[in-house]
Design a protein around this motif. Sequence first.
Motif, PDB file in Angstrom:
ATOM      1  N   ARG A   9      63.247  51.737  44.597  1.00  0.00           N
ATOM      2  CA  ARG A   9      62.008  51.797  43.842  1.00  0.00           C
ATOM      3  C   ARG A   9      62.203  52.669  42.608  1.00  0.00           C
ATOM      4  NH1 ARG A   9      58.590  52.024  49.205  1.00  0.00           N
ATOM      5  NH2 ARG A   9      59.202  49.957  49.897  1.00  0.00           N
ATOM      6  N   LYS A  10      61.602  52.284  41.525  1.00  0.00           N
ATOM      7  CA  LYS A  10      61.725  53.039  40.292  1.00  0.00           C
ATOM      8  C   LYS A  10      60.734  54.197  40.312  1.00  0.00           C
ATOM      9  CE  LYS A  10      61.740  52.613  35.330  1.00  0.00           C
ATOM     10  NZ  LYS A  10      61.487  51.753  34.181  1.00  0.00           N
ATOM     11  N   ILE A  11      61.263  55.401  40.201  1.00  0.00           N
ATOM     12  CA  ILE A  11      60.448  56.622  40.177  1.00  0.00           C
ATOM     13  C   ILE A  11      60.598  57.223  38.778  1.00  0.00           C
ATOM     14  CG2 ILE A  11      60.042  58.880  41.243  1.00  0.00           C
ATOM     15  CD1 ILE A  11      59.767  56.560  43.254  1.00  0.00           C
ATOM     16  N   GLU A  12      59.502  57.297  38.028  1.00  0.00           N
ATOM     17  CA  GLU A  12      59.556  57.762  36.641  1.00  0.00           C
ATOM     18  C   GLU A  12      59.489  59.280  36.504  1.00  0.00           C
ATOM     19  OE1 GLU A  12      56.387  55.765  34.576  1.00  0.00           O
ATOM     20  OE2 GLU A  12      57.266  53.784  34.907  1.00  0.00           O
ATOM     21  N   LEU A  45      50.651  56.917  39.693  1.00  0.00           N
ATOM     22  CA  LEU A  45      50.353  55.735  38.887  1.00  0.00           C
ATOM     23  C   LEU A  45      48.927  55.218  39.115  1.00  0.00           C
ATOM     24  CD1 LEU A  45      53.730  53.814  39.269  1.00  0.00           C
ATOM     25  CD2 LEU A  45      52.885  54.982  37.217  1.00  0.00           C
ATOM     26  N   ALA A  46      48.531  55.106  40.366  1.00  0.00           N
ATOM     27  CA  ALA A  46      47.223  54.519  40.682  1.00  0.00           C
ATOM     28  C   ALA A  46      46.071  55.487  40.444  1.00  0.00           C
ATOM     29  CB  ALA A  46      47.203  54.038  42.129  1.00  0.00           C
ATOM     30  N   ASP A  47      46.191  56.695  40.948  1.00  0.00           N
ATOM     31  CA  ASP A  47      45.059  57.624  40.914  1.00  0.00           C
ATOM     32  C   ASP A  47      45.044  58.523  39.685  1.00  0.00           C
ATOM     33  OD1 ASP A  47      44.225  56.535  43.307  1.00  0.00           O
ATOM     34  OD2 ASP A  47      45.245  58.036  44.521  1.00  0.00           O
ATOM     35  N   TYR A  52      45.987  49.521  37.546  1.00  0.00           N
ATOM     36  CA  TYR A  52      45.732  48.551  38.606  1.00  0.00           C
ATOM     37  C   TYR A  52      46.989  48.414  39.462  1.00  0.00           C
ATOM     38  CZ  TYR A  52      41.493  47.178  36.176  1.00  0.00           C
ATOM     39  OH  TYR A  52      40.256  47.181  35.590  1.00  0.00           O
ATOM     40  N   GLN A  53      46.802  47.971  40.712  1.00  0.00           N
ATOM     41  CA  GLN A  53      47.927  47.885  41.636  1.00  0.00           C
ATOM     42  C   GLN A  53      49.065  47.025  41.109  1.00  0.00           C
ATOM     43  OE1 GLN A  53      47.085  47.077  45.718  1.00  0.00           O
ATOM     44  NE2 GLN A  53      45.914  48.956  45.978  1.00  0.00           N
ATOM     45  N   GLN A  54      48.763  45.906  40.460  1.00  0.00           N
ATOM     46  CA  GLN A  54      49.837  45.052  39.952  1.00  0.00           C
ATOM     47  C   GLN A  54      50.630  45.758  38.860  1.00  0.00           C
ATOM     48  OE1 GLN A  54      50.836  41.903  41.225  1.00  0.00           O
ATOM     49  NE2 GLN A  54      52.599  42.618  40.055  1.00  0.00           N
ATOM     50  N   GLU A  55      49.938  46.514  38.006  1.00  0.00           N
ATOM     51  CA  GLU A  55      50.628  47.281  36.962  1.00  0.00           C
ATOM     52  C   GLU A  55      51.521  48.353  37.590  1.00  0.00           C
ATOM     53  OE1 GLU A  55      47.749  47.695  33.199  1.00  0.00           O
ATOM     54  OE2 GLU A  55      46.812  48.307  35.094  1.00  0.00           O
ATOM     55  N   CYS A  56      51.011  49.013  38.615  1.00  0.00           N
ATOM     56  CA  CYS A  56      51.797  50.037  39.323  1.00  0.00           C
ATOM     57  C   CYS A  56      53.037  49.419  39.961  1.00  0.00           C
ATOM     58  CB  CYS A  56      50.953  50.701  40.405  1.00  0.00           C
ATOM     59  SG  CYS A  56      49.519  51.598  39.809  1.00  0.00           S
ATOM     60  N   ALA A  57      52.838  48.286  40.625  1.00  0.00           N
ATOM     61  CA  ALA A  57      53.957  47.599  41.279  1.00  0.00           C
ATOM     62  C   ALA A  57      55.003  47.197  40.261  1.00  0.00           C
ATOM     63  CB  ALA A  57      53.442  46.380  42.040  1.00  0.00           C
ATOM     64  N   ASP A  58      54.565  46.697  39.121  1.00  0.00           N
ATOM     65  CA  ASP A  58      55.508  46.311  38.069  1.00  0.00           C
ATOM     66  C   ASP A  58      56.295  47.514  37.571  1.00  0.00           C
ATOM     67  OD1 ASP A  58      54.575  43.703  38.280  1.00  0.00           O
ATOM     68  OD2 ASP A  58      53.291  43.839  36.487  1.00  0.00           O
ATOM     69  N   GLU A  61      58.796  48.438  40.067  1.00  0.00           N
ATOM     70  CA  GLU A  61      59.701  47.314  40.321  1.00  0.00           C
ATOM     71  C   GLU A  61      59.693  46.898  41.792  1.00  0.00           C
ATOM     72  OE1 GLU A  61      63.482  48.362  38.548  1.00  0.00           O
ATOM     73  OE2 GLU A  61      62.614  48.379  36.541  1.00  0.00           O
ATOM     74  N   ILE A  62      58.472  46.801  42.349  1.00  0.00           N
ATOM     75  CA  ILE A  62      58.261  46.339  43.721  1.00  0.00           C
ATOM     76  C   ILE A  62      57.131  45.316  43.715  1.00  0.00           C
ATOM     77  CG2 ILE A  62      59.117  48.460  44.830  1.00  0.00           C
ATOM     78  CD1 ILE A  62      56.217  49.384  45.124  1.00  0.00           C
ATOM     79  N   SER A  63      56.927  44.659  44.852  1.00  0.00           N
ATOM     80  CA  SER A  63      55.850  43.676  44.929  1.00  0.00           C
ATOM     81  C   SER A  63      54.493  44.381  45.061  1.00  0.00           C
ATOM     82  CB  SER A  63      56.060  42.746  46.119  1.00  0.00           C
ATOM     83  OG  SER A  63      55.848  43.445  47.333  1.00  0.00           O
ATOM     84  N   ARG A  64      53.417  43.674  44.733  1.00  0.00           N
ATOM     85  CA  ARG A  64      52.081  44.249  44.857  1.00  0.00           C
ATOM     86  C   ARG A  64      51.731  44.557  46.301  1.00  0.00           C
ATOM     87  NH1 ARG A  64      47.955  44.302  47.100  1.00  0.00           N
ATOM     88  NH2 ARG A  64      48.088  42.110  47.572  1.00  0.00           N
ATOM     89  N   PRO A  65      52.062  43.666  47.287  1.00  0.00           N
ATOM     90  CA  PRO A  65      51.776  44.029  48.679  1.00  0.00           C
ATOM     91  C   PRO A  65      52.531  45.286  49.141  1.00  0.00           C
ATOM     92  CG  PRO A  65      52.095  41.664  48.497  1.00  0.00           C
ATOM     93  CD  PRO A  65      52.488  42.261  47.174  1.00  0.00           C
ATOM     94  N   THR A  66      53.761  45.449  48.672  1.00  0.00           N
ATOM     95  CA  THR A  66      54.521  46.656  49.017  1.00  0.00           C
ATOM     96  C   THR A  66      53.844  47.879  48.415  1.00  0.00           C
ATOM     97  OG1 THR A  66      56.604  45.455  49.197  1.00  0.00           O
ATOM     98  CG2 THR A  66      56.759  47.826  48.800  1.00  0.00           C
ATOM     99  N   PHE A  67      53.408  47.767  47.165  1.00  0.00           N
ATOM    100  CA  PHE A  67      52.697  48.885  46.538  1.00  0.00           C
ATOM    101  C   PHE A  67      51.434  49.226  47.315  1.00  0.00           C
ATOM    102  CE2 PHE A  67      49.599  50.908  43.898  1.00  0.00           C
ATOM    103  CZ  PHE A  67      50.340  51.963  43.397  1.00  0.00           C
ATOM    104  N   SER A  68      50.713  48.203  47.741  1.00  0.00           N
ATOM    105  CA  SER A  68      49.477  48.405  48.496  1.00  0.00           C
ATOM    106  C   SER A  68      49.738  49.199  49.777  1.00  0.00           C
ATOM    107  CB  SER A  68      48.845  47.057  48.824  1.00  0.00           C
ATOM    108  OG  SER A  68      47.632  47.227  49.505  1.00  0.00           O
TER     109      SER A  68
END
Length: 94
Positions: A9-12, A45-47, A52-58, A61-68
Amino acid sequence: MSGRKKIERKIEVDHSGVCFKPCGVKKSVLERTYLLEDEMEAIRLADFEGLYQQECADRMEISRPTFSRLIESARKKIADALLNTKALNIQLKS
């Protein structure tokens, strides 16, 4: 037979050395809750950034369900630490 290999997972932001604890209680006597660094990044990223979750997942570099699943796990751990007077440590990946 082992499960699938965990995708990197990409950690900034570097979250190393971060720990939170209740005021007035010695850290040595506190029970601890460990937040994984990817869970901390999901919270950021989210809070904090309000994405949005899709932006966070992108960004991670993971899927939206994984981010969720990550954000749900992180929020549960944070609530546990706050409500049960525990220290909250960020655990870096090995």
